[in-house]
Design a protein around this motif. Structure first.
Motif, PDB file in Angstrom:
ATOM      1  N   TRP A   1       4.038  22.589  19.918  1.00  0.00           N
ATOM      2  CA  TRP A   1       4.689  23.901  19.998  1.00  0.00           C
ATOM      3  C   TRP A   1       4.160  24.731  21.154  1.00  0.00           C
ATOM      4  N   THR A   2       2.959  24.443  21.639  1.00  0.00           N
ATOM      5  CA  THR A   2       2.379  25.246  22.720  1.00  0.00           C
ATOM      6  C   THR A   2       3.130  25.087  24.026  1.00  0.00           C
ATOM      7  N   ARG A   3       3.992  24.055  24.123  1.00  0.00           N
ATOM      8  CA  ARG A   3       4.804  23.913  25.344  1.00  0.00           C
ATOM      9  C   ARG A   3       5.738  25.096  25.527  1.00  0.00           C
ATOM     10  N   GLY A   4       6.097  25.733  24.420  1.00  0.00           N
ATOM     11  CA  GLY A   4       7.080  26.799  24.481  1.00  0.00           C
ATOM     12  C   GLY A   4       8.478  26.240  24.651  1.00  0.00           C
ATOM     13  N   ALA A   5       9.461  27.119  24.511  1.00  0.00           N
ATOM     14  CA  ALA A   5      10.867  26.725  24.655  1.00  0.00           C
ATOM     15  C   ALA A   5      11.612  27.806  25.417  1.00  0.00           C
ATOM     16  N   ARG A   6      12.474  27.371  26.301  1.00  0.00           N
ATOM     17  CA  ARG A   6      13.322  28.294  27.059  1.00  0.00           C
ATOM     18  C   ARG A   6      14.761  28.027  26.637  1.00  0.00           C
ATOM     19  N   LEU A   7      15.331  28.968  25.893  1.00  0.00           N
ATOM     20  CA  LEU A   7      16.633  28.751  25.281  1.00  0.00           C
ATOM     21  C   LEU A   7      17.621  29.821  25.716  1.00  0.00           C
ATOM     22  N   PRO A   8      18.853  29.414  26.052  1.00  0.00           N
ATOM     23  CA  PRO A   8      19.886  30.423  26.293  1.00  0.00           C
ATOM     24  C   PRO A   8      20.173  31.198  25.014  1.00  0.00           C
ATOM     25  N   ARG A   9      20.646  32.414  25.180  1.00  0.00           N
ATOM     26  CA  ARG A   9      20.836  33.293  24.027  1.00  0.00           C
ATOM     27  C   ARG A   9      21.760  32.676  22.986  1.00  0.00           C
ATOM     28  N   ALA A  10      22.806  32.013  23.445  1.00  0.00           N
ATOM     29  CA  ALA A  10      23.757  31.420  22.497  1.00  0.00           C
ATOM     30  C   ALA A  10      23.083  30.361  21.636  1.00  0.00           C
TER      31      ALA A  10
ATOM     32  N   LEU B   1      20.649  28.350  16.519  1.00  0.00           N
ATOM     33  CA  LEU B   1      19.500  27.790  15.798  1.00  0.00           C
ATOM     34  C   LEU B   1      19.053  28.717  14.670  1.00  0.00           C
ATOM     35  N   GLN B   2      19.133  30.022  14.876  1.00  0.00           N
ATOM     36  CA  GLN B   2      18.766  30.951  13.813  1.00  0.00           C
ATOM     37  C   GLN B   2      19.653  30.749  12.583  1.00  0.00           C
ATOM     38  N   LYS B   3      20.945  30.554  12.800  1.00  0.00           N
ATOM     39  CA  LYS B   3      21.858  30.359  11.667  1.00  0.00           C
ATOM     40  C   LYS B   3      21.613  29.023  10.976  1.00  0.00           C
TER      41      LYS B   3
ATOM     42  N   ALA C   1       9.976  30.385  17.200  1.00  0.00           N
ATOM     43  CA  ALA C   1       8.751  31.109  17.561  1.00  0.00           C
ATOM     44  C   ALA C   1       8.257  30.680  18.937  1.00  0.00           C
ATOM     45  N   ALA C   2       8.388  29.379  19.252  1.00  0.00           N
ATOM     46  CA  ALA C   2       7.967  28.887  20.570  1.00  0.00           C
ATOM     47  C   ALA C   2       8.800  29.497  21.678  1.00  0.00           C
ATOM     48  N   ALA C   3      10.011  29.937  21.324  1.00  0.00           N
ATOM     49  CA  ALA C   3      10.871  30.615  22.294  1.00  0.00           C
ATOM     50  C   ALA C   3      10.718  32.132  22.226  1.00  0.00           C
ATOM     51  N   GLY C   4       9.811  32.598  21.361  1.00  0.00           N
ATOM     52  CA  GLY C   4       9.606  34.037  21.221  1.00  0.00           C
ATOM     53  C   GLY C   4      10.693  34.730  20.439  1.00  0.00           C
ATOM     54  N   GLU C   5      11.345  33.995  19.539  1.00  0.00           N
ATOM     55  CA  GLU C   5      12.471  34.533  18.778  1.00  0.00           C
ATOM     56  C   GLU C   5      12.176  34.490  17.281  1.00  0.00           C
ATOM     57  N   PRO C   6      12.710  35.467  16.529  1.00  0.00           N
ATOM     58  CA  PRO C   6      12.466  35.485  15.073  1.00  0.00           C
ATOM     59  C   PRO C   6      13.490  34.635  14.327  1.00  0.00           C
ATOM     60  N   VAL C   7      13.204  34.385  13.060  1.00  0.00           N
ATOM     61  CA  VAL C   7      14.213  33.802  12.170  1.00  0.00           C
ATOM     62  C   VAL C   7      15.023  34.941  11.568  1.00  0.00           C
ATOM     63  N   LEU C   8      16.196  34.616  11.062  1.00  0.00           N
ATOM     64  CA  LEU C   8      17.032  35.602  10.384  1.00  0.00           C
ATOM     65  C   LEU C   8      16.625  35.682   8.912  1.00  0.00           C
ATOM     66  N   PRO C   9      16.708  36.878   8.301  1.00  0.00           N
ATOM     67  CA  PRO C   9      16.413  36.974   6.868  1.00  0.00           C
ATOM     68  C   PRO C   9      17.488  36.335   6.002  1.00  0.00           C
ATOM     69  N   GLY C  10      18.657  36.147   6.549  1.00  0.00           N
ATOM     70  CA  GLY C  10      19.767  35.545   5.816  1.00  0.00           C
ATOM     71  C   GLY C  10      21.019  35.631   6.656  1.00  0.00           C
ATOM     72  N   HIS C  11      22.098  34.976   6.184  1.00  0.00           N
ATOM     73  CA  HIS C  11      23.362  35.022   6.907  1.00  0.00           C
ATOM     74  C   HIS C  11      24.490  34.851   5.904  1.00  0.00           C
ATOM     75  N   TRP C  12      25.584  35.590   6.102  1.00  0.00           N
ATOM     76  CA  TRP C  12      26.669  35.577   5.118  1.00  0.00           C
ATOM     77  C   TRP C  12      27.249  34.177   4.917  1.00  0.00           C
ATOM     78  N   SER C  13      27.325  33.371   5.985  1.00  0.00           N
ATOM     79  CA  SER C  13      27.930  32.051   5.858  1.00  0.00           C
ATOM     80  C   SER C  13      27.098  31.157   4.948  1.00  0.00           C
ATOM     81  N   ASP C  14      25.766  31.261   5.067  1.00  0.00           N
ATOM     82  CA  ASP C  14      24.911  30.457   4.198  1.00  0.00           C
ATOM     83  C   ASP C  14      25.002  30.938   2.764  1.00  0.00           C
ATOM     84  N   ALA C  15      25.052  32.261   2.562  1.00  0.00           N
ATOM     85  CA  ALA C  15      25.165  32.792   1.204  1.00  0.00           C
ATOM     86  C   ALA C  15      26.451  32.319   0.537  1.00  0.00           C
ATOM     87  N   ALA C  16      27.559  32.315   1.299  1.00  0.00           N
ATOM     88  CA  ALA C  16      28.836  31.851   0.740  1.00  0.00           C
ATOM     89  C   ALA C  16      28.781  30.368   0.423  1.00  0.00           C
ATOM     90  N   PHE C  17      28.186  29.613   1.310  1.00  0.00           N
ATOM     91  CA  PHE C  17      28.068  28.165   1.120  1.00  0.00           C
ATOM     92  C   PHE C  17      27.266  27.855  -0.140  1.00  0.00           C
TER      93      PHE C  17
END
Length: 251
Positions: free
Chosen positions: A30-39, A44-46, A93-109
């Motif tokens: 994980w220490t390599r880090g990740a460079r990810l486009p916003r999309a 990945l968060q979802k 986290a390696a990309a400096g981004e948080p996880v989501l607390p939840g998402h409506w699509s997952d809740a419906a699923f």
């Protein structure tokens, strides 16, 4: 190497062997880090939300089905899904981004999965599994970041083992129905897959493009994979599931 699994004890041994292999391999660096486009971050968060769950409803239904060997294997499956959520969280986290607390699509699923019994739960879960195969394959082969490609490859390897496991159980679950009813159930499942593929292609299209896959190609690949799976669920005697080099043969 070909492996024939004729019982849930075989599946349990497979899950346990994979757990030991994973422990020996260790985590990605994980220490390599990740460079990810916003999309791709949003995508990945979802997916991380979708992988993150305790599996309590599935395991409770498995327990009520009265097959302790299946329940033991299902518990190990849930642990692998939780590991996917953990790895995706660490990748973000390696990309400096948080996880989501939840998402409506997952809740419906999840709500749909929990409405009825084990068969319905697994059929809806299998919709997610077949979509995940194409999604993680796209990232493994085309993600513009080496750490993301490695994590996707590890998750894909697990998903390729999960699919025949669920197909085996669903075949058993549908076996008592008349053939027309089995065919109707799996035809309905394929319609659900088509709808899910369209939704994911639309919602995650920009992330898929970053991995070099068009929306149309993604949806087409999902539907190609779904056909053989539906056939295994619906037809013939309960199969001895063959896995070749980590990929299911015949499903």
């Amino acid at each position: 190497m070909n492996v024939i699994k004729n019982s849930y004890e075989d599946w349990t041994r497979d899950f346990e062997a994979e757990r030991e292999r994973r422990a020996a391999l260790g985590d990605p660096d994980w220490t390599r880090g990740a460079r990810l486009p916003r999309a791709l971050v949003r995508s990945l968060q979802k997916f991380q939300v979708g992988e993150d769950g305790d599996g309590s409803a599935l395991l409770a239904k498995a327990g009520r089905a009265g097959n302790p060997s299946y329940t033991a294997a299902a518990r190990l499956f849930v642990a692998e899904e939780q590991n996917h959520a953990r790895m995706l969280a660490l990748l973000l986290a390696a990309a400096g981004e948080p996880v989501l607390p939840g998402h409506w699509s997952d809740a419906a699923f999840v709500r749909i999965r929990r409405m009825l019994g084990l068969r319905v739960e697994l059929m809806v879960l299998m919709v997610a599994e077949v979509v995940a195969l194409s999604y993680y394959r796209a990232l493994r082969d085309g993600a513009p970041d080496a750490l993301t490609a490695e994590v996707a490859g590890r998750i894909l390897g697990d998903e390729e083992r999960h699919v025949p496991f669920h197909c085996h159980r669903l075949h058993e679950g549908l076996a008592g129905l008349p053939r027309p009813a089995r065919r109707a159930a799996t035809a309905g499942w394929r319609l659900l897959v088509a709808g899910a593929a369209a939704v994911v292609a639309a919602d995650h299209g920009a992330a898929l493009r970053a991995a070099g896959v068009s929306r149309r190609a993604f949806a087409a690949e999902v539907m190609r994979a779904a056909g053989p799976m539906a056939a295994v669920m619906a037809d013939g005697p309960v199969p001895a599931v063959r896995v070749t080099s980590g990929r299911p043969s015949g499903v």
